[in-house]
Design a protein around this motif. Structure first.
Motif, PDB file in Angstrom:
ATOM      1  N   THR A 133      -0.714  26.021 -30.148  1.00 46.02           N
ATOM      2  CA  THR A 133       0.590  25.357 -29.991  1.00 46.02           C
ATOM      3  C   THR A 133       1.643  25.876 -30.966  1.00 46.02           C
ATOM      4  O   THR A 133       2.826  25.853 -30.666  1.00 46.02           O
ATOM      5  CB  THR A 133       0.453  23.837 -30.169  1.00 46.02           C
ATOM      6  OG1 THR A 133      -0.222  23.609 -31.407  1.00 46.02           O
ATOM      7  CG2 THR A 133      -0.350  23.204 -29.066  1.00 46.02           C
ATOM      8  N   LYS A 134       1.207  26.323 -32.137  1.00 52.75           N
ATOM      9  CA  LYS A 134       2.193  26.782 -33.133  1.00 52.75           C
ATOM     10  C   LYS A 134       2.583  28.241 -32.914  1.00 52.75           C
ATOM     11  O   LYS A 134       3.573  28.699 -33.462  1.00 52.75           O
ATOM     12  CB  LYS A 134       1.615  26.623 -34.539  1.00 52.75           C
ATOM     13  CG  LYS A 134       1.393  25.159 -34.912  1.00 52.75           C
ATOM     14  CD  LYS A 134       1.542  24.958 -36.416  1.00 52.75           C
ATOM     15  CE  LYS A 134       1.566  23.502 -36.794  1.00 52.75           C
ATOM     16  NZ  LYS A 134       0.226  22.923 -36.924  1.00 52.75           N
ATOM     17  N   LEU A 135       1.793  28.979 -32.127  1.00 54.71           N
ATOM     18  CA  LEU A 135       2.036  30.424 -31.997  1.00 54.71           C
ATOM     19  C   LEU A 135       2.719  30.831 -30.693  1.00 54.71           C
ATOM     20  O   LEU A 135       3.411  31.850 -30.649  1.00 54.71           O
ATOM     21  CB  LEU A 135       0.694  31.187 -32.081  1.00 54.71           C
ATOM     22  CG  LEU A 135      -0.053  31.143 -33.413  1.00 54.71           C
ATOM     23  CD1 LEU A 135      -1.318  31.995 -33.325  1.00 54.71           C
ATOM     24  CD2 LEU A 135       0.847  31.683 -34.537  1.00 54.71           C
ATOM     25  N   VAL A 136       2.503  30.030 -29.638  1.00 48.62           N
ATOM     26  CA  VAL A 136       2.915  30.509 -28.311  1.00 48.62           C
ATOM     27  C   VAL A 136       4.425  30.776 -28.215  1.00 48.62           C
ATOM     28  O   VAL A 136       4.837  31.808 -27.666  1.00 48.62           O
ATOM     29  CB  VAL A 136       2.430  29.537 -27.201  1.00 48.62           C
ATOM     30  CG1 VAL A 136       3.078  29.863 -25.867  1.00 48.62           C
ATOM     31  CG2 VAL A 136       0.913  29.655 -27.050  1.00 48.62           C
ATOM     32  N   ALA A 137       5.244  29.883 -28.782  1.00 43.78           N
ATOM     33  CA  ALA A 137       6.697  30.085 -28.702  1.00 43.78           C
ATOM     34  C   ALA A 137       7.070  31.448 -29.296  1.00 43.78           C
ATOM     35  O   ALA A 137       7.828  32.218 -28.684  1.00 43.78           O
ATOM     36  CB  ALA A 137       7.429  28.962 -29.425  1.00 43.78           C
ATOM     37  N   GLY A 138       6.516  31.767 -30.450  1.00 37.66           N
ATOM     38  CA  GLY A 138       6.813  33.046 -31.108  1.00 37.66           C
ATOM     39  C   GLY A 138       6.327  34.228 -30.283  1.00 37.66           C
ATOM     40  O   GLY A 138       7.021  35.245 -30.167  1.00 37.66           O
ATOM     41  N   LEU A 139       5.141  34.069 -29.683  1.00 33.72           N
ATOM     42  CA  LEU A 139       4.591  35.161 -28.863  1.00 33.72           C
ATOM     43  C   LEU A 139       5.465  35.409 -27.626  1.00 33.72           C
ATOM     44  O   LEU A 139       5.693  36.562 -27.236  1.00 33.72           O
ATOM     45  CB  LEU A 139       3.156  34.824 -28.426  1.00 33.72           C
ATOM     46  CG  LEU A 139       2.105  34.844 -29.551  1.00 33.72           C
ATOM     47  CD1 LEU A 139       0.782  34.266 -29.054  1.00 33.72           C
ATOM     48  CD2 LEU A 139       1.896  36.269 -30.071  1.00 33.72           C
ATOM     49  N   VAL A 140       5.959  34.316 -27.034  1.00 36.82           N
ATOM     50  CA  VAL A 140       6.829  34.458 -25.859  1.00 36.82           C
ATOM     51  C   VAL A 140       8.103  35.204 -26.273  1.00 36.82           C
ATOM     52  O   VAL A 140       8.555  36.122 -25.582  1.00 36.82           O
ATOM     53  CB  VAL A 140       7.170  33.072 -25.247  1.00 36.82           C
ATOM     54  CG1 VAL A 140       8.294  33.173 -24.229  1.00 36.82           C
ATOM     55  CG2 VAL A 140       5.930  32.469 -24.587  1.00 36.82           C
ATOM     56  N   GLN A 141       8.661  34.809 -27.422  1.00 40.71           N
ATOM     57  CA  GLN A 141       9.875  35.476 -27.903  1.00 40.71           C
ATOM     58  C   GLN A 141       9.617  36.970 -28.137  1.00 40.71           C
ATOM     59  O   GLN A 141      10.415  37.822 -27.747  1.00 40.71           O
ATOM     60  CB  GLN A 141      10.365  34.799 -29.190  1.00 40.71           C
ATOM     61  CG  GLN A 141      11.732  35.284 -29.655  1.00 40.71           C
ATOM     62  CD  GLN A 141      12.815  35.095 -28.580  1.00 40.71           C
ATOM     63  OE1 GLN A 141      13.034  33.994 -28.089  1.00 40.71           O
ATOM     64  NE2 GLN A 141      13.474  36.192 -28.183  1.00 40.71           N
ATOM     65  N   GLU A 142       8.460  37.270 -28.743  1.00 42.79           N
ATOM     66  CA  GLU A 142       8.126  38.682 -28.999  1.00 42.79           C
ATOM     67  C   GLU A 142       7.964  39.451 -27.688  1.00 42.79           C
ATOM     68  O   GLU A 142       8.398  40.595 -27.572  1.00 42.79           O
ATOM     69  CB  GLU A 142       6.838  38.784 -29.832  1.00 42.79           C
ATOM     70  CG  GLU A 142       7.051  38.430 -31.304  1.00 42.79           C
ATOM     71  CD  GLU A 142       5.725  38.313 -32.062  1.00 42.79           C
ATOM     72  OE1 GLU A 142       4.785  39.058 -31.746  1.00 42.79           O
ATOM     73  OE2 GLU A 142       5.641  37.444 -32.956  1.00 42.79           O
ATOM     74  N   ALA A 143       7.345  38.805 -26.694  1.00 41.97           N
ATOM     75  CA  ALA A 143       7.174  39.470 -25.393  1.00 41.97           C
ATOM     76  C   ALA A 143       8.543  39.752 -24.772  1.00 41.97           C
ATOM     77  O   ALA A 143       8.775  40.841 -24.222  1.00 41.97           O
ATOM     78  CB  ALA A 143       6.321  38.605 -24.466  1.00 41.97           C
ATOM     79  N   LEU A 144       9.468  38.776 -24.887  1.00 42.60           N
ATOM     80  CA  LEU A 144      10.827  38.991 -24.367  1.00 42.60           C
ATOM     81  C   LEU A 144      11.504  40.144 -25.100  1.00 42.60           C
ATOM     82  O   LEU A 144      12.118  41.014 -24.481  1.00 42.60           O
ATOM     83  CB  LEU A 144      11.678  37.719 -24.560  1.00 42.60           C
ATOM     84  CG  LEU A 144      11.428  36.549 -23.609  1.00 42.60           C
ATOM     85  CD1 LEU A 144      12.181  35.310 -24.085  1.00 42.60           C
ATOM     86  CD2 LEU A 144      11.863  36.896 -22.179  1.00 42.60           C
ATOM     87  N   ASP A 145      11.349  40.130 -26.423  1.00 49.36           N
ATOM     88  CA  ASP A 145      11.970  41.189 -27.239  1.00 49.36           C
ATOM     89  C   ASP A 145      11.421  42.569 -26.866  1.00 49.36           C
ATOM     90  O   ASP A 145      12.127  43.571 -26.956  1.00 49.36           O
ATOM     91  CB  ASP A 145      11.738  40.936 -28.742  1.00 49.36           C
ATOM     92  CG  ASP A 145      12.450  39.678 -29.217  1.00 49.36           C
ATOM     93  OD1 ASP A 145      13.341  39.191 -28.483  1.00 49.36           O
ATOM     94  OD2 ASP A 145      12.104  39.158 -30.301  1.00 49.36           O
ATOM     95  N   GLU A 146      10.170  42.592 -26.444  1.00 47.19           N
ATOM     96  CA  GLU A 146       9.566  43.869 -26.041  1.00 47.19           C
ATOM     97  C   GLU A 146       9.987  44.287 -24.637  1.00 47.19           C
ATOM     98  O   GLU A 146       9.586  45.327 -24.144  1.00 47.19           O
ATOM     99  CB  GLU A 146       8.034  43.755 -26.063  1.00 47.19           C
ATOM    100  CG  GLU A 146       7.444  43.950 -27.434  1.00 47.19           C
ATOM    101  CD  GLU A 146       5.914  43.942 -27.404  1.00 47.19           C
ATOM    102  OE1 GLU A 146       5.314  43.884 -26.303  1.00 47.19           O
ATOM    103  OE2 GLU A 146       5.337  43.994 -28.498  1.00 47.19           O
ATOM    104  N   GLY A 147      10.737  43.395 -23.960  1.00 49.21           N
ATOM    105  CA  GLY A 147      11.264  43.748 -22.643  1.00 49.21           C
ATOM    106  C   GLY A 147      10.483  43.198 -21.466  1.00 49.21           C
ATOM    107  O   GLY A 147      10.759  43.557 -20.315  1.00 49.21           O
ATOM    108  N   ALA A 148       9.504  42.327 -21.723  1.00 43.53           N
ATOM    109  CA  ALA A 148       8.776  41.740 -20.588  1.00 43.53           C
ATOM    110  C   ALA A 148       9.717  40.822 -19.802  1.00 43.53           C
ATOM    111  O   ALA A 148      10.585  40.168 -20.392  1.00 43.53           O
ATOM    112  CB  ALA A 148       7.572  40.942 -21.098  1.00 43.53           C
ATOM    113  N   ALA A 149       9.550  40.782 -18.476  1.00 39.45           N
ATOM    114  CA  ALA A 149      10.409  39.935 -17.641  1.00 39.45           C
ATOM    115  C   ALA A 149       9.996  38.482 -17.793  1.00 39.45           C
ATOM    116  O   ALA A 149       8.791  38.185 -17.862  1.00 39.45           O
ATOM    117  CB  ALA A 149      10.281  40.366 -16.181  1.00 39.45           C
TER     118      ALA A 149
END
Ligand code: B12
Length: 211
Positions: free
Chosen positions: A16-32
């Motif tokens: 629960t504490k990591l997922v938001a950050g991981l989603v942001q990182e995935a977006l930053d990497e260009g994932a749709a």
């Protein structure tokens, strides 16, 4: 591990504490955004399968749900486009006896971005409560009902029946949820069925435009 896979595993294992950050990182990497959302849904499917096999229990399912909600919060601005013309009001809820709300919340989000003013009744919503909400709000054009359990499919049937026999008109009923099919939707007299949040928004819009 690719970031998107980390998102899936993060949801699956209830980080629960990591997922938001991981989603942001995935977006930053260009994932749709839709690709990231699908990864989270896939993670929840794994959770469901493990629950079926007795490998995990309710608390783990709840924590995974919480982790997914945190990820969806980050994705929300990416998935929705504000400023659409108003299509009227949509009342949405999960039917009586059913506490699942992640899918319903995603559908609400997409309908809102399609241009509906949303009235979200939450979970465990009785048919009477759906009916009352139609009476209490102006310009209700769409009622969207979610059911995630095979045991709450009768409650969905009851809700559609109550709405259709209420004598009220001017709205369409859209149904969905994992165990629901087009065939079941037709059988219970719903106006439309959609299998996911994206197509729910398209169907909702089309129903209202068709009058
Ligand atoms: C998380 C979860 C829970 C959490 C819910 C937390 C929450 N806030 O929602 C908790 C722990 C509370 C829970 C409890 C239970 N759960 Co549960 N749960 C799940 C799980 C793992 C994920 C659900 C989810 O969020 N999926 C992700 C979302 C995005 O997908 P979705 O909900 O399907 O929504 C999409 C579509 O269906 C559609 N959609 C959804 N609603 C609507 C509405 C409209 C109008 C439209 C058009 C479309 C639409 O669009 C959505 C987005 O694309 C599923 C397994 C799974 N793979 O689904 C089991 C699952 C649904 N649960 C199940 C069970 C059995 C239960 C319990 C009965 C367990 C128990 N013994 O107590 C209880 C019931 C509690 C209750 N009364 O509701 C079973 C249901 C089996 C069945 N066919 O009936 C499943 C399938 C797990 C399994 N494989 O056994 N659960």
């Amino acid at each position: 591990m690719p970031k998107i896979e980390e998102v899936k595993v993060g949801v699956q294992t209830g980080k629960t504490k990591l997922v938001a950050g991981l989603v942001q990182e995935a977006l930053d990497e260009g994932a749709a955004p839709m690709e990231i959302l699908q990864a989270m849904i896939d993670g929840m499917d794994v959770v469901g399968d493990k629950f079926s096999k007795g490998e995990i229990f309710i608390p783990e399912m709840l924590i995974a749900a919480k982790a997914m909600s945190k990820g969806v919060d980050v994705l929300k601005p990416q998935l929705t486009e504000g400023g659409a013309a108003s299509l009227g009001t949509c009342v949405i809820g999960t039917v009586k006896g059913d506490l699942h709300d992640i899918g319903k919340n995603l559908v609400a989000m997409m309908l809102e971005s399609a241009g509906f003013n949303m009235v979200d009744l939450g979970v465990d919503v009785s048919s009477e409560k759906f009916l009352q909400a139609i009476k209490d709000h102006d310009e209700v054009k769409l009622v969207a009902c979610s059911s995630l359990l095979s045991t709450t499919m009768p409650a969905l049937r009851d809700t559609v029946d109550t709405l259709k026999k209420s004598g009220l008109d001017g709205f369409s009923v859209l149904v969905g949820g994992a165990p629901i099919t087009q065939e079941f939707a037709d059988k219970i007299g719903a106006d439309a069925y959609a299998p996911d949040a994206g197509s729910a928004a398209k169907k909702g819009k089309a129903l209202v435009k068709a009058g």
